[in-house]
Motif scaffolding. Structure first.
Motif, short mmCIF file in Angstrom:
data_model
loop_
_atom_site.label_atom_id
_atom_site.label_comp_id
_atom_site.label_asym_id
_atom_site.label_seq_id
_atom_site.Cartn_x
_atom_site.Cartn_y
_atom_site.Cartn_z
N CYS A 593 0.86 -1.18 0.00
CA CYS A 593 0.00 0.00 0.00
C CYS A 593 0.90 1.23 0.00
CB CYS A 593 -0.91 -0.01 1.22
SG CYS A 593 -2.13 1.30 1.20
N LEU A 594 0.80 2.03 -1.05
CA LEU A 594 1.58 3.28 -1.13
C LEU A 594 0.82 4.37 -0.39
CD1 LEU A 594 2.48 3.19 -4.94
CD2 LEU A 594 3.90 2.44 -3.01
N ILE A 595 1.55 5.13 0.42
CA ILE A 595 0.91 6.21 1.17
C ILE A 595 1.84 7.43 1.15
CG2 ILE A 595 0.00 6.91 3.42
CD1 ILE A 595 -0.70 4.05 4.00
N PRO A 596 1.33 8.57 0.68
CA PRO A 596 2.18 9.78 0.67
C PRO A 596 2.56 10.20 2.09
CG PRO A 596 0.19 10.11 -0.63
CD PRO A 596 0.02 8.81 0.09
N ALA A 597 3.72 10.83 2.20
CA ALA A 597 4.24 11.25 3.50
C ALA A 597 3.27 12.18 4.23
CB ALA A 597 5.59 11.92 3.32
N SER A 598 2.42 12.89 3.48
CA SER A 598 1.54 13.88 4.12
C SER A 598 0.26 13.26 4.67
CB SER A 598 1.15 14.93 3.07
OG SER A 598 0.46 14.29 2.01
N ALA A 599 0.10 11.93 4.57
CA ALA A 599 -1.19 11.31 4.91
C ALA A 599 -1.52 11.43 6.40
CB ALA A 599 -1.18 9.83 4.54
N TYR A 648 -7.78 13.73 -1.05
CA TYR A 648 -8.03 14.73 -2.09
C TYR A 648 -9.18 15.64 -1.71
CZ TYR A 648 -7.51 16.90 -6.53
OH TYR A 648 -7.24 17.84 -7.48
N PRO A 649 -9.03 17.00 -1.82
CA PRO A 649 -7.77 17.70 -2.00
C PRO A 649 -6.79 17.27 -0.91
CG PRO A 649 -9.62 19.25 -1.75
CD PRO A 649 -10.16 17.91 -1.62
N SER A 650 -5.51 17.42 -1.17
CA SER A 650 -4.49 16.85 -0.30
C SER A 650 -4.60 17.38 1.13
CB SER A 650 -3.10 17.18 -0.84
OG SER A 650 -2.81 18.55 -0.59
N GLY A 653 -4.06 20.87 1.70
CA GLY A 653 -5.08 21.86 1.35
C GLY A 653 -4.97 22.37 -0.07
N VAL A 654 -4.46 21.55 -0.98
CA VAL A 654 -4.43 22.00 -2.38
C VAL A 654 -5.04 20.95 -3.30
CG1 VAL A 654 -2.45 23.57 -2.21
CG2 VAL A 654 -2.05 21.15 -2.66
N PHE A 655 -5.59 21.46 -4.42
CA PHE A 655 -6.07 20.57 -5.48
C PHE A 655 -4.87 20.18 -6.33
CE2 PHE A 655 -10.02 23.00 -4.65
CZ PHE A 655 -10.92 21.95 -4.53
N GLU A 656 -4.43 18.96 -6.21
CA GLU A 656 -3.28 18.53 -7.01
C GLU A 656 -3.73 18.28 -8.44
OE1 GLU A 656 -0.61 15.65 -4.98
OE2 GLU A 656 -1.83 16.07 -3.22
#
Ligand code: PLP
Length: 962
Positions: A593-599, A648-650, A653-656
């Protein structure tokens, strides 16, 4: 919004104007301030075109509060409230009116947030600490937490805790006594499978005959009512190195020797019958009590006693660093939102009745049960129980169907057991007249009188004296006047949404409208047992179908499961669906499972529980998922890729822009895309995850869809999935979910989680309609951008997306100021309290920052008041930066200031009292005083004390009632 003559006659947007804070004119003014001609222009500039919805949501036209409530009354009227004798962990109860009106129906309690900021949470912290004391006293354990989601998931948490702490017995087997509640067994089986734990169901009389195991679960009393002495079994288990969890009934513990005394290692259960309506399954608070030595492994939140800046006692959530937010993939539990409001109510119920009042209730229920047992036996029936507290199981042979039907037509539900028995569980609300009606079903129509001589079903050896609830908190509020004032006093110590904006990024603290809340306590929703026959719950079922349809429209998914009762549980259910999907296609080896550092920390915690291995993906300097790193990791793990979890949005707080490409990349490598839906408040009506490429999301109904946060729960976390995942949604062993296989996973104790709060979200959507929901998302984005715009000259705004815009929240970076002045995010958070605000989210997702989310519901005046406070605080920081105030004595580091300090004879600080208390003039009209100074974060953890501190001195025993 649309002033045609017809619109005036119908005024279908009347609610929309109440829900959304800024008026149309203010919305236009805010957009212009940011540099756009209109709100629409701002949204076009902010949201990537590639994700915009193709079709508008197909929802019914919005309607007025009166019309929607009338329709809901009609649905409620299709539920039939029968007397419930079903038991199985759910019992009717009287919610004391003073608690119903002043807590359950009071926004001062239900709109509060989780008490991470202890200075503005002392009221609810005191109530939660009393809940812990209540649980410790009744279970006989050293330590209790401040609630979990339900008894079944609490038992699952106990299972994994026992495996972690058991160093003597490393077996992977967990024994479950056959007379545990069936829903508990089902949840345990689901939890065990991905963790390679083997569940073995075993005879309750001699559980250890089934062999070696690291743990054992017993039910006390058993699901069919039997009361057994736990001590010999626990002793035998311990001698094999097997640790023991007991699932116990709190009302029974008022009369029965506590599991702690018998040597239990963990005790779990539900506090539902302490004044919380059954609500077709919830919400209710589960409890979790254990040994002192396991405190650092205990799941959930624990309230502890600490000290404040003045050295005075103050309460605080203990060991906050154990939270999954911080421990991430090292977390041992994924629980985040729990059941704070219901735990608080249960504590008040215990305080209101006091130890002797509670004992009287338990004795009454038991005495009526004895009467039922005696009369049934006299009528020739045989009981399956040798002993009982409030539940008996009767052998009825071939008469089962006939008796069940007779009971139902006489207005009561009995529990079918096998094909030849019936279970009967009595409760606080059962009267002598009810017992007469019940006996009549069994053919006994003789007049009934209380008979003190009737034999008790309790084993004499397990009798318990009133050795609990000796603390003054449980002995001071037995008159309604005292209770009312106590509730008001505690409420007054806290900041909830009825006092000020709570700008907590990621938490979406929006309006919880009164009309949305009204249905929760309607008896047709509140007094329904979760396993009541489907024919009696037609109204609920229609409501759930309609809500599922609404949520499908909102998200673009094909199917919804309403079972998970928090976001974390939704994550878990969604990941399990992905796991089963891969298994069904012969790809069960896919486990990365890939998870971004900001999760959010629940993401890795849930993935670990679902048996997945976690690979962290970097974020780039703009806060976006680093596509280069993602590609490298996807390729490296292509064969084993199970899923990615992205928000999402991340969380920044942004729409990637890259989300569509990201979904395609994952799919190309055989993976599934989980979109964490906590930030859906920026998306509804604008973009739909099911359309832009995601396979599954949870929806935090307590964020986007107006269920209040309750000071840390309840919540609901249903999931939406694509059609290919639908067959793998959770079902239920007692009440199978239509359309799903019976042996599907089970993630909650009840089929629809905390069903009784689902009418809140249904009402919200019915009131708003497609255009209202879309407008809400737009204004949420507008307000966040407006705040970013106003604060940008004073503080760096950390991340922005397209055209320099943020989504529905923004991150204020305080790290440069900390370098320059020593003032950090915590000082700003605490100083905001002096201005009457709850702090924004601190240090998530980036340490040293504050994340602000205004939501659409805050008026322009309130948003401006917040911005003004932040700008004034910036000037206060400047005074420190420029050396005009010392770094160790200024209004920021000394915040919050209490009334006692400001009015004391001595004022030792180099800044005036007036600046401490009234830094802006508007505070002279309305001032919130923190009841304690800044709470010591370290003291309470070093000197862990999680029970109620002495008010005066403890009494040796509870005072006798007058
Ligand atoms: C709130 C939140 C969660 C967890 O949801 P709960 O309902 O508290 O379990 C998960 N992810 C994000 C981004 C959140 O903000």
């Amino acid at each position: 919004m649309n002033d045609t003559p017809l619109a005036i006659l119908e005024d279908r947007d009347a609610f929309l104007r109440r829900h959304i804070g800024p008026t149309e004119a203010e919305q236009a003014e805010m957009a212009r301030a940011i540099g756009y001609d209109s709100l629409a222009a701002l949204i076009d500039a902010t949201v990537p075109g590639s994700i915009r919805r193709r079709e508008p949501m197909a929802l019914a036209e919005p309607d007025t509060e009166e019309a929607v409530l009338a329709r809901l009354r009609e649905l409620a009227g299709r539920n039939r409230v029968l007397r419930s004798y079903l038991g199985m962990g759910y019992h009717d109860t009287h919610t004391p009116a003073v608690i119903q009106r002043n807590v359950l129906e009071n926004p001062g309690w239900y709109t509060a947030y989780t008490p991470y900021q202890p200075e503005i949470s002392q009221g609810r912290l005191e109530a939660l600490l009393a809940y812990q004391q209540l649980v410790m006293d009744l279970t006989g354990m050293d330590l209790a937490n401040a609630s979990l989601l339900d008894e079944a998931t609490a038992a699952a948490e106990a299972m994994t805790l026992l495996q972690r702490v058991n160093k003597k017995n490393r077996s992977n087997r967990f024994l479950v006594a056959a007379d545990c509640h069936p829903q508990t067994l089902a949840v345990l089986r689901t939890r065990a499978e991905p963790l390679d734990i083997e569940i073995v169901v075993t005879e309750a009389e001699d559980p250890l005959a089934s062999g070696d195991a690291f743990g054992l679960l017993l039910q006390y009393p058993g699901t069919h009512g039997e009361v057994r002495d736990l001590a010999p079994v626990i002793e035998a288990a311990h001698s094999c190195g097997t640790l023991v969890c007991v699932a116990a009934d709190l009302l029974a513990l008022l009369m029965l020797s506590p599991p702690g005394k018998a040597g239990a290692d963990v005790v779990v259960g539900s506090s539902q019958r302490f004044g919380i309506p059954m609500g077709f399954g919830g919400p209710h608070a589960a409890f979790f009590a254990t040994r002192d030595s396991y405190k650092r492994s205990t799941p959930g939140r624990i309230i502890g006693v600490s000290v404040d800046r003045y050295g005075q006692q103050a309460l605080r959530m203990a060991m906050q660093t154990r939270e999954q937010h911080i421990r991430r993939e090292k977390a041992t539990s994924n629980i985040c939102t729990a059941q704070a409001l219901l735990a608080i109510m249960a504590a008040f119920y215990a305080m209101y009745h006091g130890p002797y009042g509670l004992r009287r209730i338990a004795e009454r229920v038991h005495r009526l049960t004895n009467l039922v047992a005696a009369r049934l036996q006299a009528a020739g029936f045989t009981l399956a129980n040798a002993h009982w507290f409030d539940t008996v199981t009767v052998h009825v042979g071939q008469q089962q169907a006939e008796l069940l039907a007779a009971a139902e037509s006489a207005g009561m539900n009995l529990r079918p057991v096998g094909d030849d028995r019936l279970g009967i569980a009595l409760d606080e609300t059962t009267t002598l007249a009810d017992v007469a009606d019940l006996l009549a079903v069994f053919g006994d129509r003789e007049t009934l009188a209380d008979d003190p001589a009737v034999a008790s079903g309790l084993p004499a050896a397990l009798a318990r004296p009133v050795d609990y609830l000796l603390h003054p908190l449980f002995n001071s509020f037995q008159s309604e006047t005292e209770m009312l004032r106590y509730l008001h006093r505690l409420e007054g110590r806290d900041i909830a949404l009825n006092r000020a904006m709570i700008p907590l990024g990621s938490c979406t603290m929006k309006l919880n409208a009164t009309s949305e809340m009204l249905p929760v306590t309607w008896p047709e929703f509140a007094r329904i047992h979760p396993f009541a026959p489907a024919s009696q719950t037609a109204g609920y079922r229609q409501l759930l179908d309609e809500l599922s349809h609404m949520l499908r429209e909102c998200t673009g998914y094909d199917a919804i499961s309403l079972q998970p009762n928090a976001g974390s549980q939704g994550e878990y259910a969604g990941l399990l669906a992905i796991r089963r999907y891969h298994q069904a296609r012969g790809a069960g080896h896919r486990d990365i499972c890939l998870i971004p550092a900001s999760a959010h920390g629940t993401n890795p915690a849930s993935a670990a529980l679902a048996g997945m291995r976690i690979v962290i993906v970097d974020c780039d300097g703009e806060g976006n998922v680093a596509m280069g790193d993602l590609k490298a990791k996807v390729e490296a793990h292509s064969e084993k890729l199970a899923a990615i979890m992205v928000t999402y949005p991340s969380t920044h707080g942004v729409f990637e822009e890259s989300i569509v490409e990201l979904c395609e990349l994952i799919h190309a490598h055989g993976g599934q895309v989980y979109v964490d839906g906590a930030n859906l408040n920026a998306l509804i009506g604008i973009a739909a995850p099911g359309e832009f490429g995601a396979d599954v999301s949870h929806l935090n109904l307590h964020k986007t869809f107006c269920i209040p946060h309750g000071g840390g729960g309840p919540g609901m976390g249903p999931i939406g999935v694509g059609a290919h995942l639908e067959p793998f949604l959770p079902s239920h062993p007692v009440m199978p979910v239509p359309g799903l296989a019976n042996d599907n996973d089970v993630v909650s104790a009840t089929p629809y989680g905390s069903a009784s709060i689902l009418p809140i979200s249904w009402t919200y959507i019915a009131l708003m309609g497609a255009r209202g929901l879309t407008r809400a998302s737009e204004v949420a984005i507008l307000s966040a951008n407006y705040i970013a715009h106003r604060l940008a000259p004073h503080f760096p705004i950390l991340y922005t997306g397209r055209n320099g815009r943020v989504a529905h929240e923004c991150i204020i970076d305080l790290r440069p100021l900390k370098e320059a002045s020593g003032i950090g995010e915590e000082d700003v958070a605490k100083r905001l309290i002096d201005y009457g605000f709850h702090a924004p989210t601190m240090s998530f997702p980036v340490a040293g920052t504050l994340m602000v989310e205004p939501t659409e519901s805050e008026s322009l005046a309130e948003v401006d008041r917040f911005c003004d406070a932040m700008i004034t605080i910036r000037e206060e920081i400047r005074a420190v930066e420029e050396g005009r105030l010392p770094a160790n004595d200024n209004p920021l580091v000394k915040a919050p200031h209490t009334l006692a300090e400001v009015t004391a004879e001595q004022w030792p600080h180099p800044y005036p009292r007036s600046q401490a208390a009234y830094p802006v003039d508007s505070l002279r009209n309305d001032k919130y005083w923190a009841p304690v100074g800044r709470v010591d974060n370290v003291y309470g953890d070093r000197n862990l004390f999680c029970a109620c501190p002495a008010i005066d001195s403890y009494r040796a025993e509870a005072p006798e009632p007058a």
